[in-house]
Design an enzyme around this catalytic site. Sequence first.
Site, short mmCIF file in Angstrom:
data_model
loop_
_atom_site.label_atom_id
_atom_site.label_comp_id
_atom_site.label_asym_id
_atom_site.label_seq_id
_atom_site.Cartn_x
_atom_site.Cartn_y
_atom_site.Cartn_z
N GLY A 86 0.81 -1.21 0.00
CA GLY A 86 0.00 0.00 0.00
C GLY A 86 0.84 1.26 0.00
O GLY A 86 0.57 2.20 -0.75
N TYR A 262 -7.08 -16.70 6.08
CA TYR A 262 -6.56 -15.66 5.19
C TYR A 262 -6.80 -16.04 3.73
O TYR A 262 -7.30 -15.23 2.93
CB TYR A 262 -5.06 -15.46 5.42
#
Length: 387
Positions: A86, A262
Amino acid sequence: MALQAALLPSTLSSVPKKGSLGAAVKDTAFLSVPQKKLQAASLSVRTQVATTAPVATPGSSTAAKDGKKTVREGVVVITGASSGLGLAAAKALAETGKWHVVMACRDFLKAAKAAKGAGMADGSYTIMHLDLASLDSVRQFVDNFRRAGMPLDSLVCNAAIYRPTARTPTFTADGYEMSVGVNHLGHFLLARLLLDDLQRSDYPSRRLIILGSITGNTNTLAGNIPPKAGLGDLRGLAGGLRSQNGSAMIDGSESFDGAKAYKDSKICNMLSMQELHRRYHEDTGVTFASLYPGCIATTGLFREHIPLFRLLFPPFQKFITKGFVSEAESGKRLAQVVSDPSLTKSGVYWSWNKDSASFENQLSQEASDPEKARKLWEISEKLVGLA
């Protein structure tokens, strides 16, 4: 550099109108936080929005000297932009001078230090508080973003929690298993709420991007490493992922496995992208896409893995599989999906070959099942309060 941080007032005495964000920092609802105090971990003020030094309103058009209107800079929201992929993507987009990046992060001070450490220029980014483990926080973020008066041209659902060694679940503020609650449900609500903002944008190419993963794709070698991802009939999700009333796993398994949780959440991400495409692309023109940018073996995503894995995984990916990708390179790839004119096709799962050339990758049968995507959508709407 002084950062402008908003407190959490119960009501704002002056809400900045579109085109006046720079002036908003003069309002008494805003507090200046000197850079030297960023180390103060004990700071108890819950920060909600911050911008760098006042500049032209992000997303506003500017006029050239000859009086002609130029194309305005785009505004992109990136979740989890305080580290890893990110942050790398935020830096890559900000450095083009064509994008203003809204860093949507849980830890404001961490994000501020990360942006400064990455060398992101003043005025190229805004930090806003978002905790995907709380659906109320997601709604508050959307409200704050709209109050800031910025357009929304691209949304990147990037943030993720990975707890591969966990054998007991932890839960979000709303009582959902943490990995699926953050990686899927938080992003699902965020995407649904901000879709209206994307539709209103006058930017030439509006995009909503959700990060996928090779680990959730069972048509790959990595996707077949146990525990394999699999959503089953979604009975655990339908039950609310609450172990006290059933199962904390999407497929209803009795035992909890953090690694599988996940991987399952990434299947949900890829299915959600495709369902968004089917429901909205034709009517809105918004591009919906997911991607796997490569194996970022040094990312902080693996911080909760065992020490031996963290030591051996990077060289294994570099010298054995040859699949290693640096954070900087992965950030450029994500930035391509946000801004490259050649990557406007909707409903696509993007990957890159060894020459760093993008291509449309194939999703596994489960990760591309339209009936499962529809069922996931309907259950998720109920869990986040949209149905």
